[in-house]
Design a protein around this motif. Sequence first.
Motif, PDB file in Angstrom:
ATOM      1  N   TYR A 156       0.590   6.938   5.862  1.00  0.00           N
ATOM      2  CA  TYR A 156      -0.006   5.782   6.575  1.00  0.00           C
ATOM      3  C   TYR A 156      -1.461   6.345   7.315  1.00  0.00           C
ATOM      4  N   LYS A 157      -2.244   7.112   7.309  1.00  0.00           N
ATOM      5  CA  LYS A 157      -3.521   6.805   7.771  1.00  0.00           C
ATOM      6  C   LYS A 157      -4.325   5.936   7.275  1.00  0.00           C
ATOM      7  N   MET A 158      -3.784   6.183   6.218  1.00  0.00           N
ATOM      8  CA  MET A 158      -4.627   5.289   5.080  1.00  0.00           C
ATOM      9  C   MET A 158      -4.991   3.906   5.600  1.00  0.00           C
ATOM     10  N   ILE A 159      -3.546   3.641   5.427  1.00  0.00           N
ATOM     11  CA  ILE A 159      -3.006   1.991   5.597  1.00  0.00           C
ATOM     12  C   ILE A 159      -4.121   1.046   7.287  1.00  0.00           C
ATOM     13  N   ASP A 160      -3.478   2.288   8.138  1.00  0.00           N
ATOM     14  CA  ASP A 160      -3.968   2.285   9.211  1.00  0.00           C
ATOM     15  C   ASP A 160      -5.970   1.534   9.111  1.00  0.00           C
ATOM     16  N   LYS A 161      -6.313   2.529   8.405  1.00  0.00           N
ATOM     17  CA  LYS A 161      -7.924   2.522   7.947  1.00  0.00           C
ATOM     18  C   LYS A 161      -8.125   1.046   7.398  1.00  0.00           C
ATOM     19  N   VAL A 162      -7.407   0.522   6.241  1.00  0.00           N
ATOM     20  CA  VAL A 162      -7.634   0.389   4.969  1.00  0.00           C
ATOM     21  C   VAL A 162      -7.013  -1.575   5.287  1.00  0.00           C
ATOM     22  N   ALA A 163      -5.715  -1.670   6.262  1.00  0.00           N
ATOM     23  CA  ALA A 163      -5.860  -3.737   5.657  1.00  0.00           C
ATOM     24  C   ALA A 163      -6.320  -3.982   7.161  1.00  0.00           C
ATOM     25  N   PRO A 164      -7.024  -3.583   8.142  1.00  0.00           N
ATOM     26  CA  PRO A 164      -7.788  -4.059   8.369  1.00  0.00           C
ATOM     27  C   PRO A 164      -9.004  -5.122   7.404  1.00  0.00           C
ATOM     28  N   SER A 165      -8.903  -4.648   6.714  1.00  0.00           N
ATOM     29  CA  SER A 165     -10.846  -4.604   5.674  1.00  0.00           C
ATOM     30  C   SER A 165      -9.798  -6.399   4.686  1.00  0.00           C
ATOM     31  N   ASP A 166     -10.974  -6.701   4.115  1.00  0.00           N
ATOM     32  CA  ASP A 166     -10.808  -7.070   3.011  1.00  0.00           C
ATOM     33  C   ASP A 166     -11.420  -6.484   1.851  1.00  0.00           C
ATOM     34  N   SER A 167     -11.339  -5.237   1.582  1.00  0.00           N
ATOM     35  CA  SER A 167     -11.527  -4.218   0.393  1.00  0.00           C
ATOM     36  C   SER A 167     -10.498  -4.335  -0.629  1.00  0.00           C
ATOM     37  N   ILE A 168     -10.880  -4.445  -1.922  1.00  0.00           N
ATOM     38  CA  ILE A 168     -10.029  -4.122  -2.807  1.00  0.00           C
ATOM     39  C   ILE A 168      -8.986  -2.802  -2.145  1.00  0.00           C
ATOM     40  N   VAL A 169      -8.203  -2.615  -2.810  1.00  0.00           N
ATOM     41  CA  VAL A 169      -7.449  -1.566  -2.564  1.00  0.00           C
ATOM     42  C   VAL A 169      -6.521  -1.046  -4.481  1.00  0.00           C
ATOM     43  N   LEU A 170      -6.930  -0.052  -4.781  1.00  0.00           N
ATOM     44  CA  LEU A 170      -6.243   0.666  -6.051  1.00  0.00           C
ATOM     45  C   LEU A 170      -5.029   1.406  -4.828  1.00  0.00           C
ATOM     46  N   ILE A 171      -3.785   1.207  -5.582  1.00  0.00           N
ATOM     47  CA  ILE A 171      -2.578   1.849  -4.918  1.00  0.00           C
ATOM     48  C   ILE A 171      -1.958   2.902  -6.484  1.00  0.00           C
ATOM     49  N   GLN A 172      -2.262   3.585  -6.663  1.00  0.00           N
ATOM     50  CA  GLN A 172      -2.061   5.010  -7.542  1.00  0.00           C
ATOM     51  C   GLN A 172      -0.850   5.428  -7.244  1.00  0.00           C
ATOM     52  N   GLY A 173       0.338   5.492  -8.078  1.00  0.00           N
ATOM     53  CA  GLY A 173       1.557   6.546  -8.130  1.00  0.00           C
ATOM     54  C   GLY A 173       2.548   6.006  -9.219  1.00  0.00           C
ATOM     55  N   GLU A 174       3.683   6.932  -9.433  1.00  0.00           N
ATOM     56  CA  GLU A 174       4.606   6.656 -10.115  1.00  0.00           C
ATOM     57  C   GLU A 174       5.769   5.374 -10.245  1.00  0.00           C
ATOM     58  N   SER A 175       6.060   5.504 -11.083  1.00  0.00           N
ATOM     59  CA  SER A 175       6.620   4.152 -11.056  1.00  0.00           C
ATOM     60  C   SER A 175       8.368   4.601  -9.984  1.00  0.00           C
ATOM     61  N   GLY A 176       8.635   3.568  -8.636  1.00  0.00           N
ATOM     62  CA  GLY A 176       9.452   3.915  -8.069  1.00  0.00           C
ATOM     63  C   GLY A 176       9.265   4.324  -6.705  1.00  0.00           C
ATOM     64  N   THR A 177       7.635   4.757  -6.331  1.00  0.00           N
ATOM     65  CA  THR A 177       6.821   5.024  -5.537  1.00  0.00           C
ATOM     66  C   THR A 177       7.300   4.119  -4.111  1.00  0.00           C
ATOM     67  N   GLY A 178       7.012   3.277  -5.070  1.00  0.00           N
ATOM     68  CA  GLY A 178       6.517   1.947  -3.514  1.00  0.00           C
ATOM     69  C   GLY A 178       5.589   1.037  -3.234  1.00  0.00           C
ATOM     70  N   LYS A 179       4.967   0.795  -4.027  1.00  0.00           N
ATOM     71  CA  LYS A 179       3.207   0.111  -4.791  1.00  0.00           C
ATOM     72  C   LYS A 179       3.836  -0.998  -4.012  1.00  0.00           C
ATOM     73  N   GLU A 180       5.028  -1.270  -4.837  1.00  0.00           N
ATOM     74  CA  GLU A 180       4.432  -3.324  -3.677  1.00  0.00           C
ATOM     75  C   GLU A 180       4.629  -3.377  -2.551  1.00  0.00           C
ATOM     76  N   LEU A 181       5.497  -2.831  -2.458  1.00  0.00           N
ATOM     77  CA  LEU A 181       5.772  -1.954  -0.503  1.00  0.00           C
ATOM     78  C   LEU A 181       4.615  -2.034   0.560  1.00  0.00           C
ATOM     79  N   ILE A 182       3.800  -0.738  -0.134  1.00  0.00           N
ATOM     80  CA  ILE A 182       2.545  -0.712   0.648  1.00  0.00           C
ATOM     81  C   ILE A 182       1.783  -1.745   0.255  1.00  0.00           C
ATOM     82  N   ALA A 183       1.322  -2.615  -0.695  1.00  0.00           N
ATOM     83  CA  ALA A 183       1.105  -3.649  -1.110  1.00  0.00           C
ATOM     84  C   ALA A 183       1.266  -5.006   0.547  1.00  0.00           C
TER      85      ALA A 183
END
Length: 449
Positions: A156-183
């Motif tokens: 959650y803290k990372m999302i707060d920092k990253v969301a307002p920027s236009d930077s590329i984000v690489l989300i890593q995690g096992e299948s089913g962990t909710g990567k699209e939800l975070i995107a």
Amino acid sequence: MSKKPIILLTDDENTFRNIMAKELTRMGYNVTCCTNGPETLKNMQERDFDVVILDMNMPMMNGIETLKKVKETEPTTEVIVLTGQGSIENAVQAIKLGAYDYLTKPCRLSELDVLLQKALEKRQLSRENAHLRRLVKGVREIPAMIGNSIAMNTVYKMIDKVAPSDSIVLIQGESGTGKELIAQTLHLRSTRANKPFVVINCATLQETLLESELFGHTKGAFTGATESRIGLFEAADGGTLFLDEIGELTVNTQAKLLRVVQSGEVRRVGDNKAITVDTRIIAATHKNLATEAKNGRFREDLYFRLNVITLSLPPLRERKEDIPLLIDHFLQNFCQNVPKKKILPEALTAMAQYSWPGNVRELENTMERLVVLAEGENISIEDLPEDIRGVSPSRNATERTEGTLSEVEKKHILKVLHEKQWNKTLAAEALGISLKTLYNKLKAYHIDL
């Protein structure tokens, strides 16, 4: 990938053309100039323009003929025509042929600026509503993220920092962990929230089809290409493109993606014309891209470009304290149109101990199945799938003694913790040990609360 609107100014009067180009550049537009119709069409073959400003009275090829060719070449490019006081009829004819609007010469810059802004808005809407609308997610509300574990609070803290920027984000995690939800959450909490959120799973398409989806194609570029089609980068212009399972891209597609990331320009399959896009990239993978790059299966230069900000999602087995919250959330969702159901403590304990290799997606599917199939209002341990039920403490005395002493002790500690609603002080009292001893055992058995 931010860009200025790209304007093609066509007029055979040198003084007028040069003054207009200088003023439009000062106003923030990227201007290319030409003097006649053939030059206009040649420029459009080499580059993608947002708006064409076209004089009606030109030698070689008049404005009407040029307009027809422009709209045939690129239907979504808007055209503003310039005409003399005595040629209003030509301007009206031009609008019937697809021109956005007209101005009489000499024109006021303020009037031209207003028309340009409106034409740009229309072009953007046309692009967003083009052939790939089916791939644009209708996300309007920030999706719920369930969990209050230490691991999820870090996310959650990372999302707060990253969301307002236009930077590329690489989300890593096992299948089913909710990567699209975070995107989705990153997109909706960014300044691009009102623009498209476009999703593609890179593992589901063959290389040739994937390139066409990402970059678009021209008519006749390959067998079956009966019409030109914009790609996902164009469809997401101004918004966000989510590249799921990016680790599955072929080396050839990786090279083309790298060019887009570096230049902010795409080229449709079968076309050499560069199209400027303003698209934020969010990528996701279940693979370790650093290892893939080291072993030559993923381009190092692309990995370094994507690895601007990395957001790692924990598997469910590493945040088991969130399982009761997730179960309650899914119960509420799946019981909206059916009688309310309750999960019994023994079943909840079994589910809390299960490793969930499919992570949150597996838990969600399991809860939906239980709501549909479980009889009565209670979900008992007998209702659970066998693989989940098999790891639970059995009510049979003989089965309770199976396993090593440490395994039995660990299961008993988890059972008591659940009964005491994960209150460690009450659990220690019930177990007849000190709170310090309980903490030591939690550490020894790798039980993370």
